[in-house]
Design an enzyme around this catalytic site. Sequence first.
Site, short mmCIF file in Angstrom:
data_model
loop_
_atom_site.label_atom_id
_atom_site.label_comp_id
_atom_site.label_asym_id
_atom_site.label_seq_id
_atom_site.Cartn_x
_atom_site.Cartn_y
_atom_site.Cartn_z
N ILE A 137 48.47 37.80 41.79
CA ILE A 137 48.02 39.20 41.84
C ILE A 137 47.70 39.55 43.29
CG2 ILE A 137 46.31 40.84 41.00
CD1 ILE A 137 45.93 39.02 38.56
N GLU A 161 43.85 33.69 40.36
CA GLU A 161 44.71 34.83 40.05
C GLU A 161 46.18 34.43 40.01
OE1 GLU A 161 44.05 35.04 44.56
OE2 GLU A 161 42.98 34.37 42.77
#
Length: 430
Positions: A302, A344
């Site tokens: 991300i 992430e």
Amino acid sequence: MDDIEDRLNSSHPNKKNIFTNVWFQFSLSLLLIMLLFITTLYAGIFLRQEKSINEGFKNKASSLFNSIVLTRKWNAMYGVVFVEKKEGIQSNPYLKNPDIKSVEGKIYTKKNPALMTREISEIAEKEGSFKFHITSLKLVNINNAPDEFEKQSLLSFENGVTETFIKENIGGVPYYRYMAPLHVNEECLQCHNNNGYKVGDIRGGISVKFSIMDTERELKKSRIITIALFIATMVLLTWLIIRLVFKLYKRLSKAEQKLKELLNTDALTGLSNRRSVVGGLYKEVERARRYKRPFCCIMIDIDHFKKINDTYGHQAGDEVLRVIGKIMKSIFRNSDLTGRYGGEEFIVLLPETDIEGAMAAAEKIRAEVENAEIVIAEKEVIRMTSSFGVSCLCEDDDMPLEKKAADLVGRADKALYKAKSEGRNRVCKE
């Protein structure tokens, strides 16, 4: 790279699942314990019954023996008994002057204890009750000769044995036989003073025998009933134990499955966790190499995730991760393995997929993530992007399996960093 190799090596052993075997051993052990307990219980009941019946036989025989001894003692106390010599009554040929004549002219013959014992025994045998037999190793009357059981009993009496007993089959009929010694007392010397006996000597013995056919028949029925009850009890207990163990097994199996899911699933996103992904990676690489099939890996990160956490808080960051997880679940096949690799970062393993197919799948999820909107506190909207690195399994068959799997993930990770360095929100391959 080293971290990936360490994880792969820890997942490499093909350990056999022994859960079922453990339950089988547990069930078998429980059944054996119950079998031992029930067998001991029924054996105790059966042996107690046998002992009680045998004690009853012995008590009956001993009582009969004592009764005839008392009768003989009564006879001896009066120095023998005379009975009128009627038709059919013979004088005792082993006694001196056995007959006397009364003043009325009647003849009486002497009945000593030995003769009385034999005549009572004959009456009892005719009535089918029991039989006495007086005998000795020093015979006066040949009719009183001992059989094998009596002979062995008489020999044992001389060695201090006080009684003997056996069960014996005679003519197809089971009999209980008992024998005890006769000791010389003062009254006995009235008839046996010329036989070399003295007070306290064993001059012979009396054996008792009676049929135990009816009792043995009932005992046999009892044995059959006991065995039937034992079998029924074992069948019932086996059924109950199997049912109990099966229920327990099902409950623990569900608990084990739930535990496996917890161990292999990322709680936040619902995707596989890193441990599960690494295990699946090794298996899929091995399968792809064996069958010469294409296999690809996608690494996802991300973009600016730290900024999202810093700006909107960690709860918003967690929601972003959950949304990414939902998107991945909606796009990829059941045969694909999707997981959270750490923080992430996400990973996707694509069996039976070449590099073009993997690039297309990565581009599709990239677009979905870019178009996704996350509403915070019903007023703020979070938009996000993600970067992708794609690699396909190399064709170097000489490379060890662990190295080959690590190389696949390492090249996808390298492509991911390439995507980030080129401006993020894009798909790159290695």
